[in-house]
Motif scaffolding. Structure first.
Motif, PDB file in Angstrom:
ATOM      1  N   SER A   1      45.312  65.121  41.387  1.00  0.00           N
ATOM      2  CA  SER A   1      44.800  66.218  40.640  1.00  0.00           C
ATOM      3  C   SER A   1      45.126  66.221  39.309  1.00  0.00           C
ATOM      4  N   ALA A   2      44.703  67.123  38.275  1.00  0.00           N
ATOM      5  CA  ALA A   2      44.643  67.210  37.100  1.00  0.00           C
ATOM      6  C   ALA A   2      46.027  67.360  36.684  1.00  0.00           C
ATOM      7  N   ILE A   3      46.771  66.820  35.405  1.00  0.00           N
ATOM      8  CA  ILE A   3      48.133  67.208  35.200  1.00  0.00           C
ATOM      9  C   ILE A   3      47.723  67.574  33.828  1.00  0.00           C
ATOM     10  N   GLY A   4      48.671  68.666  33.151  1.00  0.00           N
ATOM     11  CA  GLY A   4      48.519  69.082  31.785  1.00  0.00           C
ATOM     12  C   GLY A   4      49.403  68.130  30.929  1.00  0.00           C
ATOM     13  N   LEU A   5      48.839  67.261  30.248  1.00  0.00           N
ATOM     14  CA  LEU A   5      49.556  66.275  29.456  1.00  0.00           C
ATOM     15  C   LEU A   5      49.455  66.459  27.929  1.00  0.00           C
ATOM     16  N   GLU A   6      49.622  67.538  27.477  1.00  0.00           N
ATOM     17  CA  GLU A   6      49.397  67.784  26.036  1.00  0.00           C
ATOM     18  C   GLU A   6      50.802  67.141  25.214  1.00  0.00           C
ATOM     19  N   PRO A   7      51.856  67.505  25.618  1.00  0.00           N
ATOM     20  CA  PRO A   7      53.124  66.754  24.902  1.00  0.00           C
ATOM     21  C   PRO A   7      52.948  65.443  25.066  1.00  0.00           C
ATOM     22  N   GLU A   8      52.459  64.723  26.108  1.00  0.00           N
ATOM     23  CA  GLU A   8      52.311  63.449  26.404  1.00  0.00           C
ATOM     24  C   GLU A   8      51.388  62.652  25.419  1.00  0.00           C
ATOM     25  N   THR A   9      50.418  63.497  24.771  1.00  0.00           N
ATOM     26  CA  THR A   9      49.514  62.633  24.042  1.00  0.00           C
ATOM     27  C   THR A   9      50.254  62.555  22.751  1.00  0.00           C
ATOM     28  N   GLU A  10      51.331  62.997  22.433  1.00  0.00           N
ATOM     29  CA  GLU A  10      52.021  62.600  21.182  1.00  0.00           C
ATOM     30  C   GLU A  10      53.111  61.548  21.644  1.00  0.00           C
ATOM     31  N   SER A  11      53.750  61.817  22.603  1.00  0.00           N
ATOM     32  CA  SER A  11      54.962  60.896  22.821  1.00  0.00           C
ATOM     33  C   SER A  11      54.517  59.716  23.562  1.00  0.00           C
ATOM     34  N   CYS A  12      53.215  59.466  23.950  1.00  0.00           N
ATOM     35  CA  CYS A  12      52.707  58.120  24.536  1.00  0.00           C
ATOM     36  C   CYS A  12      51.481  57.721  23.583  1.00  0.00           C
ATOM     37  N   CYS A  13      51.419  56.392  23.351  1.00  0.00           N
ATOM     38  CA  CYS A  13      50.322  55.669  22.565  1.00  0.00           C
ATOM     39  C   CYS A  13      48.957  55.915  23.614  1.00  0.00           C
ATOM     40  N   SER A  14      49.277  55.347  24.837  1.00  0.00           N
ATOM     41  CA  SER A  14      48.163  55.278  25.724  1.00  0.00           C
ATOM     42  C   SER A  14      48.313  56.127  26.954  1.00  0.00           C
ATOM     43  N   ILE A  15      47.290  56.589  27.437  1.00  0.00           N
ATOM     44  CA  ILE A  15      47.573  57.282  28.915  1.00  0.00           C
ATOM     45  C   ILE A  15      46.555  56.718  29.800  1.00  0.00           C
ATOM     46  N   LEU A  16      46.613  56.251  30.946  1.00  0.00           N
ATOM     47  CA  LEU A  16      45.955  55.793  32.020  1.00  0.00           C
ATOM     48  C   LEU A  16      45.968  56.352  33.099  1.00  0.00           C
ATOM     49  N   GLN A  17      44.760  57.191  33.595  1.00  0.00           N
ATOM     50  CA  GLN A  17      44.899  57.902  34.741  1.00  0.00           C
ATOM     51  C   GLN A  17      44.617  57.203  35.977  1.00  0.00           C
ATOM     52  N   ALA A  18      45.466  57.089  36.844  1.00  0.00           N
ATOM     53  CA  ALA A  18      45.489  55.920  38.112  1.00  0.00           C
ATOM     54  C   ALA A  18      45.269  56.584  39.450  1.00  0.00           C
ATOM     55  N   TRP A  19      45.350  58.049  39.459  1.00  0.00           N
ATOM     56  CA  TRP A  19      44.953  58.665  40.809  1.00  0.00           C
ATOM     57  C   TRP A  19      46.017  58.167  41.873  1.00  0.00           C
ATOM     58  N   TYR A  20      45.741  58.148  43.228  1.00  0.00           N
ATOM     59  CA  TYR A  20      46.368  57.558  44.017  1.00  0.00           C
ATOM     60  C   TYR A  20      45.244  56.339  44.458  1.00  0.00           C
ATOM     61  N   PRO A  21      45.922  55.149  44.157  1.00  0.00           N
ATOM     62  CA  PRO A  21      44.674  54.130  43.876  1.00  0.00           C
ATOM     63  C   PRO A  21      44.568  53.153  44.816  1.00  0.00           C
ATOM     64  N   GLY A  22      45.280  53.429  46.083  1.00  0.00           N
ATOM     65  CA  GLY A  22      44.916  52.721  47.362  1.00  0.00           C
ATOM     66  C   GLY A  22      45.730  51.526  47.306  1.00  0.00           C
ATOM     67  N   GLN A  23      45.675  50.665  48.554  1.00  0.00           N
ATOM     68  CA  GLN A  23      46.255  49.361  48.852  1.00  0.00           C
ATOM     69  C   GLN A  23      46.418  48.504  47.701  1.00  0.00           C
ATOM     70  N   GLU A  24      45.296  48.282  46.873  1.00  0.00           N
ATOM     71  CA  GLU A  24      45.178  47.155  45.754  1.00  0.00           C
ATOM     72  C   GLU A  24      45.604  47.827  44.601  1.00  0.00           C
ATOM     73  N   GLY A  25      45.679  49.164  44.508  1.00  0.00           N
ATOM     74  CA  GLY A  25      45.815  49.951  43.166  1.00  0.00           C
ATOM     75  C   GLY A  25      46.816  49.084  42.092  1.00  0.00           C
ATOM     76  N   GLY A  26      47.928  48.550  42.498  1.00  0.00           N
ATOM     77  CA  GLY A  26      49.023  47.946  41.701  1.00  0.00           C
ATOM     78  C   GLY A  26      48.042  46.787  40.990  1.00  0.00           C
ATOM     79  N   THR A  27      47.230  46.187  41.770  1.00  0.00           N
ATOM     80  CA  THR A  27      46.498  44.881  40.937  1.00  0.00           C
ATOM     81  C   THR A  27      45.480  45.453  40.073  1.00  0.00           C
ATOM     82  N   ALA A  28      44.723  46.301  40.536  1.00  0.00           N
ATOM     83  CA  ALA A  28      43.788  47.128  39.482  1.00  0.00           C
ATOM     84  C   ALA A  28      44.306  47.535  38.214  1.00  0.00           C
ATOM     85  N   VAL A  29      45.584  48.176  38.372  1.00  0.00           N
ATOM     86  CA  VAL A  29      46.089  48.634  37.213  1.00  0.00           C
ATOM     87  C   VAL A  29      46.675  47.705  36.176  1.00  0.00           C
TER      88      VAL A  29
END
Length: 337
Positions: A148-176
């Motif tokens: 579900s959605a996460i409130g990430l406003e402070p993280e837009t400052e502390s992180c250069c990049s943000i990738l939303q990965a959800w719960y991506p399944g058995q091959e999710g690690g490969t995809a990310v």
């Protein structure tokens, strides 16, 4: 499916894709969690590739540091920084997991109660570590796992990049890992609104949608419904309606192939219903410099609306809007049916 679902929310300074030969560390509560990858109401696959496994396959010199727990405890920020000495780029696998959000669960910790979420913010333990990494001068990529959605406003400052990965399944690690390395360009779009904080939302004491979702939210979301970045850039021409179809020209203005999801929205001027409603989308893959015309058939379904008693095609004025996100739309024109 995992490749196409990943949504690049932020990429300040063009940090991603990660440069070959960069010294990279992976940490965070979701870096090596098979169960998290499966989500809720799931079968158990024969094998699962976690993000750690996927990244080790592509980045053989990867440093892995087991991180904090998702919501409580784990390695402290000072201890983590000692482990990261000499490393500039940190991939933080954060977010939440299906053991925290679900149905009728025995969970009662800050932010979570019985499987429900009492706040949408990232758990404080993760927020503190991300802030410490930024203060120490680290370049941070947040890979956010959640259902579900996460409130990430402070993280837009502390992180250069943000990738939303959800719960991506058995091959999710490969995809990310493929997206982080640039072997696959991100092409996902948000199917929900990411609000700035819990304060943006009214108490959920009934099922009224007023003040919720892109259709009724009047505030400024952090990441709007339908948004998602790519490793290339797309340019939209002026949409036109002719012969019962809306047509818009899409051009890949970047230097590599990419996939864009062209979205069609409608609204009824003066109507007290939704401020905007999605009525169609097309995924289009273009080589660098290539253009294509994207068509939407304007049938009865496009002009269906609640009339006070049922949903049916309505006569009257309609605005047609097209673009790559619910907040980046070109209004074709007002049409009358």
């Amino acid at each position: 499916m995992a490749r196409e679902s990943l949504v690049l929310l932020q990429n300040r300074g063009g940090l991603l894709p990660l440069k070959p030969g960069a010294r990279i560390a992976l940490t965070g509560p979701n870096a090596d969690d098979e169960e998290m990858m499966w989500g809720n109401y799931n079968p158990v696959p024969d094998s699962t590739v976690t993000l750690l496994e996927g990244m080790r396959h592509i980045f053989p010199n990867l440093t892995y540091i087991p991180g904090c727990e998702a919501a409580l405890g784990g390695i402290s920020a000072e201890a983590l920084l000692q482990e990261l000495d000499g490393i500039d780029t940190v991939v933080f696998a954060g977010g939440i997991n299906p053991r925290l959000e679900g149905e009728q669960m025995q969970v009662d910790i800050p932010g979570f109660k019985g499987g429900d979420r009492t706040s949408i913010e990232l758990p404080q333990v993760q927020r503190d570590i991300l802030r410490a990494l930024r203060d120490a001068g680290k370049t941070v990529v947040l890979v956010n796992f959640s259902g579900s959605a996460i409130g990430l406003e402070p993280e837009t400052e502390s992180c250069c990049s943000i990738l939303q990965a959800w719960y991506p399944g058995q091959e999710g690690g490969t995809a990310v890992a493929e997206v982080l390395a640039g072997r696959v360009a991100p092409s996902g779009k948000l199917p929900v609104t990411f609000y700035r904080s819990t304060d943006d939302l009214p108490p959920y004491e009934d099922y009224s949608m007023q003040g919720r979702t892109y259709r009724f939210f009047e505030g400024e979301p952090l990441f709007p419904f339908g948004s998602g970045l790519s490793y290339t850039a797309f340019e939209y021409g002026e949409p036109a309606v002719r012969g019962g179809r809306l047509t818009v020209k899409l051009t890949n203005k970047g230097s590599r192939e990419g996939t864009e999801t062209v979205q069609l929205y409608v609204r009824r001027p003066g109507d007290d219903g939704p401020r905007l409603t999605l009525r169609g989308f097309r995924r289009v893959t273009l080589a660098a410099g290539e253009s294509a015309k994207v068509h939407f058939r304007l049938d009865d379904e496009v002009f269906s609306w609640w009339d006070g008693s049922e949903v049916r095609p309505l006569e009257g004025e309609w605005e047609l809007l097209v673009g790559g996100s619910s907040d980046a739309l070109k209004c074709c024109r007002t049409v009358r049916r």
